[in-house]
Design a protein around this motif. Sequence first.
Motif, PDB file in Angstrom:
ATOM      1  N   LYS A 128       0.837  -1.201   0.000  1.00  0.00           N
ATOM      2  CA  LYS A 128       0.000   0.000   0.000  1.00  0.00           C
ATOM      3  C   LYS A 128       0.872   1.251   0.000  1.00  0.00           C
ATOM      4  O   LYS A 128       2.071   1.198   0.291  1.00  0.00           O
ATOM      5  N   ASN A 129       0.239   2.382  -0.315  1.00  0.00           N
ATOM      6  CA  ASN A 129       0.998   3.630  -0.436  1.00  0.00           C
ATOM      7  C   ASN A 129       1.532   4.084   0.915  1.00  0.00           C
ATOM      8  O   ASN A 129       1.080   3.625   1.977  1.00  0.00           O
ATOM      9  N   GLN A 130       2.463   5.007   0.867  1.00  0.00           N
ATOM     10  CA  GLN A 130       3.230   5.374   2.055  1.00  0.00           C
ATOM     11  C   GLN A 130       3.021   6.818   2.504  1.00  0.00           C
ATOM     12  O   GLN A 130       3.913   7.432   3.081  1.00  0.00           O
ATOM     13  N   TYR A 131       1.834   7.370   2.243  1.00  0.00           N
ATOM     14  CA  TYR A 131       1.577   8.750   2.669  1.00  0.00           C
ATOM     15  C   TYR A 131       1.590   8.901   4.183  1.00  0.00           C
ATOM     16  O   TYR A 131       1.955   9.949   4.707  1.00  0.00           O
ATOM     17  N   LEU A 132       1.174   7.872   4.902  1.00  0.00           N
ATOM     18  CA  LEU A 132       1.170   7.973   6.363  1.00  0.00           C
ATOM     19  C   LEU A 132       2.590   8.173   6.882  1.00  0.00           C
ATOM     20  O   LEU A 132       2.840   9.048   7.712  1.00  0.00           O
ATOM     21  N   LYS A 133       3.535   7.373   6.369  1.00  0.00           N
ATOM     22  CA  LYS A 133       4.917   7.508   6.834  1.00  0.00           C
ATOM     23  C   LYS A 133       5.571   8.771   6.288  1.00  0.00           C
ATOM     24  O   LYS A 133       6.347   9.424   6.986  1.00  0.00           O
ATOM     25  N   ALA A 134       5.276   9.129   5.040  1.00  0.00           N
ATOM     26  CA  ALA A 134       5.933  10.286   4.429  1.00  0.00           C
ATOM     27  C   ALA A 134       5.388  11.607   4.950  1.00  0.00           C
ATOM     28  O   ALA A 134       6.138  12.563   5.166  1.00  0.00           O
ATOM     29  N   LEU A 301       5.691   1.145  -9.900  1.00  0.00           N
ATOM     30  CA  LEU A 301       6.129   1.210  -8.504  1.00  0.00           C
ATOM     31  C   LEU A 301       5.731   2.538  -7.869  1.00  0.00           C
ATOM     32  O   LEU A 301       5.398   2.596  -6.677  1.00  0.00           O
ATOM     33  N   ASN A 302       5.746   3.613  -8.669  1.00  0.00           N
ATOM     34  CA  ASN A 302       5.323   4.906  -8.140  1.00  0.00           C
ATOM     35  C   ASN A 302       3.847   4.881  -7.742  1.00  0.00           C
ATOM     36  O   ASN A 302       3.442   5.497  -6.756  1.00  0.00           O
ATOM     37  N   MET A 303       3.033   4.167  -8.519  1.00  0.00           N
ATOM     38  CA  MET A 303       1.630   4.014  -8.147  1.00  0.00           C
ATOM     39  C   MET A 303       1.499   3.251  -6.828  1.00  0.00           C
ATOM     40  O   MET A 303       0.608   3.517  -6.028  1.00  0.00           O
ATOM     41  N   LEU A 304       2.413   2.324  -6.594  1.00  0.00           N
ATOM     42  CA  LEU A 304       2.402   1.587  -5.329  1.00  0.00           C
ATOM     43  C   LEU A 304       2.694   2.507  -4.155  1.00  0.00           C
ATOM     44  O   LEU A 304       2.003   2.453  -3.129  1.00  0.00           O
ATOM     45  N   VAL A 305       3.712   3.362  -4.279  1.00  0.00           N
ATOM     46  CA  VAL A 305       4.091   4.200  -3.139  1.00  0.00           C
ATOM     47  C   VAL A 305       3.196   5.423  -2.986  1.00  0.00           C
ATOM     48  O   VAL A 305       3.108   5.996  -1.900  1.00  0.00           O
ATOM     49  N   THR A 307      -0.273   5.775  -4.656  1.00  0.00           N
ATOM     50  CA  THR A 307      -1.716   5.611  -4.857  1.00  0.00           C
ATOM     51  C   THR A 307      -2.123   4.203  -4.430  1.00  0.00           C
ATOM     52  O   THR A 307      -1.403   3.532  -3.704  1.00  0.00           O
ATOM     53  N   GLU A 308      -3.264   3.741  -4.925  1.00  0.00           N
ATOM     54  CA  GLU A 308      -3.671   2.361  -4.681  1.00  0.00           C
ATOM     55  C   GLU A 308      -3.723   1.571  -5.991  1.00  0.00           C
ATOM     56  O   GLU A 308      -4.228   0.459  -6.036  1.00  0.00           O
ATOM     57  N   GLY A 309      -3.168   2.158  -7.063  1.00  0.00           N
ATOM     58  CA  GLY A 309      -3.259   1.542  -8.380  1.00  0.00           C
ATOM     59  C   GLY A 309      -1.948   0.982  -8.881  1.00  0.00           C
ATOM     60  O   GLY A 309      -1.041   0.657  -8.109  1.00  0.00           O
ATOM     61  N   ARG A 310      -1.844   0.871 -10.232  1.00  0.00           N
ATOM     62  CA  ARG A 310      -0.669   0.325 -10.892  1.00  0.00           C
ATOM     63  C   ARG A 310      -0.753   0.644 -12.376  1.00  0.00           C
ATOM     64  O   ARG A 310      -1.821   1.003 -12.886  1.00  0.00           O
ATOM     65  N   GLU A 311       0.366   0.538 -13.083  1.00  0.00           N
ATOM     66  CA  GLU A 311       0.330   0.581 -14.540  1.00  0.00           C
ATOM     67  C   GLU A 311      -0.081  -0.809 -15.037  1.00  0.00           C
ATOM     68  O   GLU A 311       0.114  -1.817 -14.351  1.00  0.00           O
ATOM     69  N   ARG A 312      -0.640  -0.875 -16.259  1.00  0.00           N
ATOM     70  CA  ARG A 312      -1.196  -2.132 -16.757  1.00  0.00           C
ATOM     71  C   ARG A 312      -0.782  -2.388 -18.198  1.00  0.00           C
ATOM     72  O   ARG A 312      -0.357  -1.484 -18.915  1.00  0.00           O
ATOM     73  N   THR A 313      -0.963  -3.631 -18.614  1.00  0.00           N
ATOM     74  CA  THR A 313      -0.732  -4.021 -20.008  1.00  0.00           C
ATOM     75  C   THR A 313      -1.984  -3.711 -20.827  1.00  0.00           C
ATOM     76  O   THR A 313      -3.073  -3.530 -20.263  1.00  0.00           O
ATOM     77  N   PRO A 314      -1.883  -3.678 -22.162  1.00  0.00           N
ATOM     78  CA  PRO A 314      -3.088  -3.516 -22.974  1.00  0.00           C
ATOM     79  C   PRO A 314      -4.148  -4.564 -22.665  1.00  0.00           C
ATOM     80  O   PRO A 314      -5.342  -4.254 -22.593  1.00  0.00           O
TER      81      PRO A 314
END
Length: 345
Positions: A128-134, A301-305, A307-314
Amino acid sequence: MGSPHDQAYRLLKEYSNGFMVSQVLFAACELGVFDLLAEAPGPLGSAAVAAHLGISCRGTEQLLDACVLLKLLHVEMRRGEAVYANTELASAYLAGTSPTSQQHMLLYVARTTYLCWAHLAEAVREGKNQYLKAFGVPSEELFSAIYRSEGERLQFLRGLGDVWSVEGRGVLAAFDLSPFPLVCDLGGCSGALAKECTSLYAGCHVTVFDMPDVVQTAKRHFSFPEDGRISFREGDFFKDPLPEADLYLLARVLHDWTDDKCSRLLARIHGACRTGGGILVIESLLDADGRGPLTTQLYSLNMLVQTEGRERTPAQYLALLAPAGFHDIQCRRTGGTYDAILARK
Protein backbone atom coordinates in the motif's frame (compact mmCIF):
# COMPACT_ATOMS: atom_id res chain seq x y z
CA MET A 1 37.77 -3.40 -21.86
CA GLY A 2 37.07 -4.44 -18.26
CA SER A 3 36.09 -7.86 -17.07
CA PRO A 4 32.39 -8.80 -16.66
CA HIS A 5 32.95 -8.41 -12.93
CA ASP A 6 34.20 -4.83 -13.40
CA GLN A 7 31.27 -3.99 -15.69
CA ALA A 8 28.78 -5.41 -13.20
CA TYR A 9 30.32 -3.36 -10.39
CA ARG A 10 30.19 -0.17 -12.47
CA LEU A 11 26.52 -0.84 -13.21
CA LEU A 12 25.87 -1.38 -9.52
CA LYS A 13 27.52 1.95 -8.66
CA GLU A 14 25.51 3.70 -11.38
CA TYR A 15 22.26 2.36 -9.95
CA SER A 16 23.12 3.03 -6.32
CA ASN A 17 24.08 6.63 -7.10
CA GLY A 18 20.99 7.26 -9.20
CA PHE A 19 19.24 9.20 -6.45
CA MET A 20 22.16 11.63 -6.37
CA VAL A 21 21.68 12.36 -10.07
CA SER A 22 17.99 13.09 -9.46
CA GLN A 23 18.81 15.42 -6.59
CA VAL A 24 21.31 17.39 -8.68
CA LEU A 25 18.56 17.98 -11.24
CA PHE A 26 15.94 18.83 -8.61
CA ALA A 27 18.24 21.20 -6.70
CA ALA A 28 19.31 23.08 -9.83
CA CYS A 29 15.63 23.54 -10.76
CA GLU A 30 14.61 24.65 -7.28
CA LEU A 31 17.50 27.11 -6.95
CA GLY A 32 16.71 28.67 -10.32
CA VAL A 33 19.96 27.82 -12.11
CA PHE A 34 18.40 27.07 -15.49
CA ASP A 35 16.08 30.09 -15.35
CA LEU A 36 18.97 32.42 -14.55
CA LEU A 37 21.13 31.10 -17.40
CA ALA A 38 18.18 31.29 -19.81
CA GLU A 39 17.70 34.98 -19.01
CA ALA A 40 21.40 35.94 -18.91
CA PRO A 41 22.85 37.74 -21.97
CA GLY A 42 25.68 35.18 -22.09
CA PRO A 43 27.42 32.43 -20.10
CA LEU A 44 28.04 33.13 -16.42
CA GLY A 45 30.79 32.12 -14.01
CA SER A 46 29.95 30.25 -10.83
CA ALA A 47 30.58 33.34 -8.68
CA ALA A 48 28.09 35.36 -10.75
CA VAL A 49 25.52 32.56 -10.55
CA ALA A 50 25.98 32.36 -6.79
CA ALA A 51 25.63 36.12 -6.40
CA HIS A 52 22.47 36.33 -8.52
CA LEU A 53 20.82 33.43 -6.67
CA GLY A 54 22.07 34.33 -3.18
CA ILE A 55 23.68 30.95 -2.56
CA SER A 56 27.17 29.76 -1.58
CA CYS A 57 30.05 30.01 -4.05
CA ARG A 58 31.43 26.63 -3.03
CA GLY A 59 28.16 24.78 -3.44
CA THR A 60 27.33 26.59 -6.69
CA GLU A 61 30.58 25.60 -8.40
CA GLN A 62 30.15 21.95 -7.40
CA LEU A 63 26.51 21.88 -8.53
CA LEU A 64 27.29 23.52 -11.88
CA ASP A 65 30.11 21.09 -12.61
CA ALA A 66 27.85 18.14 -11.79
CA CYS A 67 25.27 19.58 -14.22
CA VAL A 68 27.97 19.76 -16.90
CA LEU A 69 28.76 16.05 -16.48
CA LEU A 70 25.02 15.29 -16.69
CA LYS A 71 24.83 17.25 -19.97
CA LEU A 72 22.48 19.82 -18.46
CA LEU A 73 25.00 22.66 -18.80
CA HIS A 74 27.86 23.61 -21.15
CA VAL A 75 31.12 24.95 -19.75
CA GLU A 76 33.95 26.84 -21.46
CA MET A 77 36.98 28.78 -20.29
CA ARG A 78 37.08 32.55 -20.84
CA ARG A 79 40.10 34.50 -19.62
CA GLY A 80 40.91 31.73 -17.17
CA GLU A 81 37.39 31.47 -15.74
CA ALA A 82 34.89 28.66 -16.26
CA VAL A 83 31.58 30.02 -17.55
CA TYR A 84 28.34 28.08 -17.87
CA ALA A 85 25.32 28.05 -20.19
CA ASN A 86 22.26 25.86 -20.65
CA THR A 87 22.42 22.92 -23.02
CA GLU A 88 19.67 22.39 -25.57
CA LEU A 89 18.04 19.94 -23.15
CA ALA A 90 17.97 22.51 -20.36
CA SER A 91 16.72 25.29 -22.63
CA ALA A 92 13.84 23.14 -23.89
CA TYR A 93 12.77 21.31 -20.73
CA LEU A 94 14.25 22.97 -17.61
CA ALA A 95 13.98 26.73 -18.16
CA GLY A 96 10.62 27.93 -16.88
CA THR A 97 10.02 30.22 -19.86
CA SER A 98 10.14 27.37 -22.38
CA PRO A 99 6.72 26.24 -23.70
CA THR A 100 7.85 22.64 -23.15
CA SER A 101 9.33 23.19 -19.69
CA GLN A 102 9.00 20.26 -17.27
CA GLN A 103 10.07 22.31 -14.28
CA HIS A 104 6.79 22.16 -12.36
CA MET A 105 6.53 18.38 -12.63
CA LEU A 106 10.16 17.97 -11.58
CA LEU A 107 9.56 20.11 -8.50
CA TYR A 108 6.45 18.09 -7.64
CA VAL A 109 8.48 14.89 -7.94
CA ALA A 110 11.24 16.40 -5.77
CA ARG A 111 8.91 17.64 -3.03
CA THR A 112 6.34 14.85 -2.91
CA THR A 113 7.11 11.73 -4.94
CA TYR A 114 10.75 11.53 -3.81
CA LEU A 115 9.72 11.52 -0.14
CA CYS A 116 7.33 8.62 -0.73
CA TRP A 117 10.03 6.61 -2.52
CA ALA A 118 12.13 6.70 0.64
CA HIS A 119 9.58 4.15 1.90
CA LEU A 120 9.56 1.84 -1.14
CA ALA A 121 10.58 -1.23 0.88
CA GLU A 122 7.66 -0.66 3.25
CA ALA A 123 5.31 -0.17 0.30
CA VAL A 124 6.39 -3.51 -1.18
CA ARG A 125 6.18 -5.21 2.21
CA GLU A 126 2.71 -3.84 2.99
CA GLY A 127 1.30 -3.53 -0.54
CA LYS A 128 0.00 0.00 0.00
CA ASN A 129 1.00 3.63 -0.44
CA GLN A 130 3.23 5.37 2.05
CA TYR A 131 1.58 8.75 2.67
CA LEU A 132 1.17 7.97 6.36
CA LYS A 133 4.92 7.51 6.83
CA ALA A 134 5.93 10.29 4.43
CA PHE A 135 3.43 12.94 5.47
CA GLY A 136 1.37 11.62 8.37
CA VAL A 137 -1.71 11.22 6.16
CA PRO A 138 -3.70 7.92 6.25
CA SER A 139 -3.78 6.03 2.95
CA GLU A 140 -7.57 6.22 2.78
CA GLU A 141 -7.24 10.01 2.53
CA LEU A 142 -5.23 9.60 -0.66
CA PHE A 143 -6.22 12.70 -2.57
CA SER A 144 -6.21 14.87 0.51
CA ALA A 145 -2.55 13.86 0.70
CA ILE A 146 -1.77 14.61 -2.92
CA TYR A 147 -3.45 17.98 -2.57
CA ARG A 148 -2.51 18.64 1.05
CA SER A 149 -2.30 22.39 0.46
CA GLU A 150 -3.31 24.91 -2.17
CA GLY A 151 0.35 25.24 -3.14
CA GLU A 152 0.75 21.48 -3.53
CA ARG A 153 -2.42 21.27 -5.60
CA LEU A 154 -1.23 24.07 -7.86
CA GLN A 155 2.21 22.44 -8.24
CA PHE A 156 0.59 19.17 -9.32
CA LEU A 157 -1.75 20.87 -11.79
CA ARG A 158 1.10 22.84 -13.31
CA GLY A 159 3.15 19.64 -13.47
CA LEU A 160 0.45 17.86 -15.47
CA GLY A 161 0.37 20.86 -17.77
CA ASP A 162 4.10 20.33 -18.32
CA VAL A 163 3.49 16.69 -19.25
CA TRP A 164 0.73 17.44 -21.77
CA SER A 165 2.72 20.28 -23.35
CA VAL A 166 5.07 17.56 -24.64
CA GLU A 167 2.94 14.41 -24.73
CA GLY A 168 -0.61 15.70 -25.25
CA ARG A 169 -0.75 16.15 -29.00
CA GLY A 170 0.76 12.72 -29.65
CA VAL A 171 -1.80 10.81 -27.59
CA LEU A 172 -4.75 12.83 -28.89
CA ALA A 173 -3.65 12.27 -32.48
CA ALA A 174 -3.21 8.51 -32.02
CA PHE A 175 -6.81 8.13 -33.24
CA ASP A 176 -8.99 10.46 -35.30
CA LEU A 177 -11.22 12.03 -32.65
CA SER A 178 -13.02 14.41 -34.99
CA PRO A 179 -16.23 12.25 -34.96
CA PHE A 180 -16.60 13.13 -31.25
CA PRO A 181 -17.61 16.81 -31.02
CA LEU A 182 -18.59 16.74 -27.32
CA VAL A 183 -15.73 15.60 -25.09
CA CYS A 184 -15.57 15.20 -21.32
CA ASP A 185 -12.13 15.09 -19.69
CA LEU A 186 -12.69 13.23 -16.41
CA GLY A 187 -10.13 14.25 -13.80
CA GLY A 188 -8.86 16.85 -16.26
CA CYS A 189 -7.26 19.06 -13.58
CA SER A 190 -6.11 22.38 -15.07
CA GLY A 191 -7.61 21.77 -18.51
CA ALA A 192 -4.18 21.42 -20.15
CA LEU A 193 -5.19 18.36 -22.15
CA ALA A 194 -8.49 20.03 -23.04
CA LYS A 195 -6.52 22.91 -24.57
CA GLU A 196 -4.52 20.46 -26.67
CA CYS A 197 -7.75 18.76 -27.75
CA THR A 198 -9.50 21.95 -28.87
CA SER A 199 -6.33 23.07 -30.64
CA LEU A 200 -6.08 19.80 -32.55
CA TYR A 201 -9.81 19.32 -33.30
CA ALA A 202 -11.50 22.54 -34.35
CA GLY A 203 -15.05 21.25 -33.95
CA CYS A 204 -14.90 19.91 -30.41
CA HIS A 205 -16.03 21.29 -27.04
CA VAL A 206 -14.43 19.89 -23.88
CA THR A 207 -15.95 19.79 -20.40
CA VAL A 208 -13.32 19.33 -17.69
CA PHE A 209 -14.84 17.38 -14.79
CA ASP A 210 -12.94 17.35 -11.51
CA MET A 211 -13.25 17.84 -7.75
CA PRO A 212 -14.47 21.29 -6.62
CA ASP A 213 -11.14 22.37 -5.08
CA VAL A 214 -9.29 21.39 -8.25
CA VAL A 215 -11.72 23.25 -10.50
CA GLN A 216 -11.50 26.39 -8.36
CA THR A 217 -7.70 26.27 -8.40
CA ALA A 218 -7.72 25.87 -12.19
CA LYS A 219 -10.02 28.84 -12.64
CA ARG A 220 -7.89 31.03 -10.36
CA HIS A 221 -4.49 30.24 -11.83
CA PHE A 222 -4.88 29.19 -15.47
CA SER A 223 -6.06 31.05 -18.56
CA PHE A 224 -8.30 29.61 -21.25
CA PRO A 225 -9.28 30.54 -24.81
CA GLU A 226 -12.18 32.98 -24.99
CA ASP A 227 -14.09 30.95 -27.60
CA GLY A 228 -16.00 29.07 -24.88
CA ARG A 229 -14.97 25.62 -26.13
CA ILE A 230 -13.56 24.63 -22.72
CA SER A 231 -15.84 24.59 -19.68
CA PHE A 232 -15.56 23.19 -16.17
CA ARG A 233 -17.90 21.18 -14.00
CA GLU A 234 -17.35 20.21 -10.38
CA GLY A 235 -17.96 16.72 -9.08
CA ASP A 236 -16.68 13.34 -7.93
CA PHE A 237 -16.66 10.93 -10.87
CA PHE A 238 -17.28 7.97 -8.55
CA LYS A 239 -20.44 9.49 -7.07
CA ASP A 240 -21.89 12.43 -9.01
CA PRO A 241 -23.75 12.41 -12.35
CA LEU A 242 -21.29 12.57 -15.25
CA PRO A 243 -21.72 15.12 -18.05
CA GLU A 244 -23.15 13.57 -21.19
CA ALA A 245 -20.53 13.33 -23.94
CA ASP A 246 -19.58 11.65 -27.20
CA LEU A 247 -16.11 10.86 -25.88
CA TYR A 248 -14.70 10.57 -22.37
CA LEU A 249 -11.01 11.16 -21.78
CA LEU A 250 -9.37 9.27 -18.92
CA ALA A 251 -5.77 10.49 -18.91
CA ARG A 252 -3.53 9.21 -16.11
CA VAL A 253 -6.64 8.32 -14.10
CA LEU A 254 -7.15 4.56 -14.13
CA HIS A 255 -3.60 3.91 -13.00
CA ASP A 256 -4.49 5.53 -9.65
CA TRP A 257 -7.10 2.93 -8.74
CA THR A 258 -7.67 -0.75 -7.99
CA ASP A 259 -9.27 -2.96 -10.63
CA ASP A 260 -12.54 -2.88 -8.69
CA LYS A 261 -12.72 0.91 -8.63
CA CYS A 262 -11.70 1.12 -12.29
CA SER A 263 -14.53 -1.27 -13.18
CA ARG A 264 -17.03 0.83 -11.24
CA LEU A 265 -15.88 4.02 -12.94
CA LEU A 266 -15.91 2.49 -16.42
CA ALA A 267 -19.44 1.16 -15.89
CA ARG A 268 -20.58 4.66 -14.88
CA ILE A 269 -18.95 6.14 -17.98
CA HIS A 270 -20.60 3.55 -20.22
CA GLY A 271 -23.97 4.44 -18.74
CA ALA A 272 -23.47 8.17 -19.37
CA CYS A 273 -21.87 7.86 -22.82
CA ARG A 274 -23.96 8.56 -25.91
CA THR A 275 -24.65 5.59 -28.19
CA GLY A 276 -21.88 5.44 -30.78
CA GLY A 277 -19.60 7.39 -28.49
CA GLY A 278 -16.53 6.12 -26.75
CA ILE A 279 -13.75 6.42 -24.24
CA LEU A 280 -10.07 7.28 -24.74
CA VAL A 281 -7.78 5.86 -22.06
CA ILE A 282 -4.37 7.51 -21.94
CA GLU A 283 -1.80 5.68 -19.84
CA SER A 284 1.81 4.52 -19.88
CA LEU A 285 1.38 0.91 -21.03
CA LEU A 286 3.40 -2.05 -19.86
CA ASP A 287 4.62 -4.58 -22.41
CA ALA A 288 2.49 -7.67 -22.96
CA ASP A 289 4.51 -9.71 -20.46
CA GLY A 290 4.21 -6.96 -17.81
CA ARG A 291 7.98 -6.50 -17.49
CA GLY A 292 8.92 -3.26 -19.17
CA PRO A 293 9.57 -0.78 -20.54
CA LEU A 294 11.67 0.39 -17.60
CA THR A 295 10.06 3.83 -17.34
CA THR A 296 6.57 2.33 -17.14
CA GLN A 297 7.75 -0.29 -14.65
CA LEU A 298 9.10 2.48 -12.43
CA TYR A 299 5.83 4.39 -12.84
CA SER A 300 4.01 1.27 -11.65
CA LEU A 301 6.13 1.21 -8.50
CA ASN A 302 5.32 4.91 -8.14
CA MET A 303 1.63 4.01 -8.15
CA LEU A 304 2.40 1.59 -5.33
CA VAL A 305 4.09 4.20 -3.14
CA GLN A 306 1.70 7.07 -4.00
CA THR A 307 -1.72 5.61 -4.86
CA GLU A 308 -3.67 2.36 -4.68
CA GLY A 309 -3.26 1.54 -8.38
CA ARG A 310 -0.67 0.33 -10.89
CA GLU A 311 0.33 0.58 -14.54
CA ARG A 312 -1.20 -2.13 -16.76
CA THR A 313 -0.73 -4.02 -20.01
CA PRO A 314 -3.09 -3.52 -22.97
CA ALA A 315 -4.69 -6.89 -22.18
CA GLN A 316 -5.36 -5.80 -18.60
CA TYR A 317 -7.12 -2.65 -19.81
CA LEU A 318 -9.12 -4.76 -22.26
CA ALA A 319 -10.19 -6.94 -19.33
CA LEU A 320 -11.51 -3.81 -17.59
CA LEU A 321 -13.18 -2.16 -20.61
CA ALA A 322 -15.01 -5.14 -22.12
CA PRO A 323 -17.01 -6.15 -19.01
CA ALA A 324 -18.06 -2.49 -18.62
CA GLY A 325 -19.80 -2.80 -22.02
CA PHE A 326 -17.24 -1.26 -24.36
CA HIS A 327 -16.32 -2.92 -27.66
CA ASP A 328 -14.12 -2.32 -30.73
CA ILE A 329 -11.22 -1.75 -28.32
CA GLN A 330 -8.06 -0.57 -30.09
CA CYS A 331 -4.63 0.17 -28.64
CA ARG A 332 -2.08 2.52 -30.24
CA ARG A 333 1.51 2.92 -29.15
CA THR A 334 2.61 6.52 -29.68
CA GLY A 335 6.37 6.16 -29.29
CA GLY A 336 6.19 8.49 -26.28
CA THR A 337 5.72 7.88 -22.58
CA TYR A 338 1.95 7.62 -22.90
CA ASP A 339 -0.17 5.48 -25.21
CA ALA A 340 -3.85 5.51 -26.17
CA ILE A 341 -6.70 2.99 -26.03
CA LEU A 342 -9.97 3.83 -27.81
CA ALA A 343 -13.14 1.86 -27.07
CA ARG A 344 -16.70 2.33 -28.32
CA LYS A 345 -20.13 2.06 -26.77
